[in-house]
Write a protein that holds these residues in place. Structure first.
Motif, mmCIF file in Angstrom:
data_model
loop_
_atom_site.group_PDB
_atom_site.id
_atom_site.type_symbol
_atom_site.label_atom_id
_atom_site.label_comp_id
_atom_site.label_asym_id
_atom_site.label_seq_id
_atom_site.Cartn_x
_atom_site.Cartn_y
_atom_site.Cartn_z
ATOM 1 N N GLY A 23 0.765 -1.237 0.020
ATOM 2 C CA GLY A 23 0.114 0.105 0.011
ATOM 3 C C GLY A 23 0.963 1.380 0.009
ATOM 4 N N ARG A 27 0.346 3.100 -3.730
ATOM 5 C CA ARG A 27 -0.833 4.042 -3.589
ATOM 6 C C ARG A 27 0.129 5.522 -3.725
ATOM 7 N NH1 ARG A 27 -6.120 3.272 -4.025
ATOM 8 N NH2 ARG A 27 -6.785 1.378 -2.882
ATOM 9 N N ARG A 28 -0.686 6.592 -4.408
ATOM 10 C CA ARG A 28 -0.162 7.895 -4.454
ATOM 11 C C ARG A 28 -0.958 8.759 -3.641
ATOM 12 N NH1 ARG A 28 4.540 8.144 -5.036
ATOM 13 N NH2 ARG A 28 4.160 6.205 -4.187
ATOM 14 N N ASN A 29 -2.117 8.323 -2.993
ATOM 15 C CA ASN A 29 -2.868 9.266 -2.072
ATOM 16 C C ASN A 29 -2.209 9.136 -0.887
ATOM 17 O OD1 ASN A 29 -4.851 10.553 -0.792
ATOM 18 N ND2 ASN A 29 -6.634 9.711 -1.750
ATOM 19 N N ILE A 31 -3.645 9.977 2.282
ATOM 20 C CA ILE A 31 -4.452 9.168 3.200
ATOM 21 C C ILE A 31 -4.129 7.886 3.200
ATOM 22 C CG2 ILE A 31 -6.599 9.083 3.972
ATOM 23 C CD1 ILE A 31 -5.617 11.772 4.636
ATOM 24 N N PHE A 32 -4.222 7.113 1.919
ATOM 25 C CA PHE A 32 -4.006 5.985 1.911
ATOM 26 C C PHE A 32 -2.460 5.374 2.381
ATOM 27 C CE2 PHE A 32 -7.588 6.050 -0.965
ATOM 28 C CZ PHE A 32 -8.308 5.103 -0.420
ATOM 29 N N ILE A 33 -1.375 6.147 2.099
ATOM 30 C CA ILE A 33 -0.322 5.824 2.416
ATOM 31 C C ILE A 33 -0.043 5.918 4.103
ATOM 32 C CG2 ILE A 33 2.260 6.820 2.585
ATOM 33 C CD1 ILE A 33 1.814 7.677 -0.104
ATOM 34 N N MET A 35 -2.705 5.201 5.971
ATOM 35 C CA MET A 35 -3.367 3.964 6.284
ATOM 36 C C MET A 35 -2.645 2.887 6.283
ATOM 37 S SD MET A 35 -7.554 4.688 5.600
ATOM 38 C CE MET A 35 -7.412 3.613 4.051
ATOM 39 N N SER A 36 -1.828 2.786 5.216
ATOM 40 C CA SER A 36 -0.785 1.545 5.133
ATOM 41 C C SER A 36 0.204 1.438 6.144
ATOM 42 C CB SER A 36 -0.283 1.722 3.746
ATOM 43 O OG SER A 36 -1.369 1.497 2.763
ATOM 44 N N ASP A 93 -2.259 14.029 -3.899
ATOM 45 C CA ASP A 93 -1.500 12.982 -4.745
ATOM 46 C C ASP A 93 0.018 13.326 -3.971
ATOM 47 O OD1 ASP A 93 -0.437 11.404 -6.563
ATOM 48 O OD2 ASP A 93 -0.218 12.996 -8.250
#
Length: 102
Positions: A23, A27-29, A31-33, A35-36, A93
């Motif tokens: 993740g 991922r480039r977002n 927020i997702f980074i 969370m990962s 991003d």
């Protein structure tokens, strides 16, 4: 009542850590980074708890509390930085941060 075998707990921890790493790398977002990264922290904490329960020590649980503290600090600082990036670039991003040269 017996607990789960150590190999199962460490395998679950390795799978969670690998998913978090994928993740972060894919991922480039932002927020997702974040969370990962949280998934990776929890995987490390699970490994400490499983190892501590295997040897009958409370050290794994103490390390998990330290990991939770570190994760809470990471969320506070990380979300503050994410808000500043969004305020400045109007995107989440991760490649947009490349323009922040100073």
């Amino acid at each position: 009542m017996s607990g789960i075998p150590m190999a199962y707990g460490l395998s679950l921890s390795a799978v969670l850590f690998a998913l978090g790493l994928v993740g972060v790398l894919v991922r480039r977002n932002l927020i997702f980074i974040l969370m990962s990264l949280e998934i990776m922290f929890n995987a490390a904490g699970l490994a400490f708890v499983v190892a501590g329960s295997r040897w009958g020590q409370a050290d794994g649980q103490i390390m998990f509390l330290l990991i939770l503290t570190l994760a809470a600090a990471e969320v506070g600082v990380g979300l503050g930085l994410v808000m500043q990036v969004f305020h400045r670039f109007r995107t989440l991003d991760a490649d947009a941060v490349d323009e922040m040269k100073g």
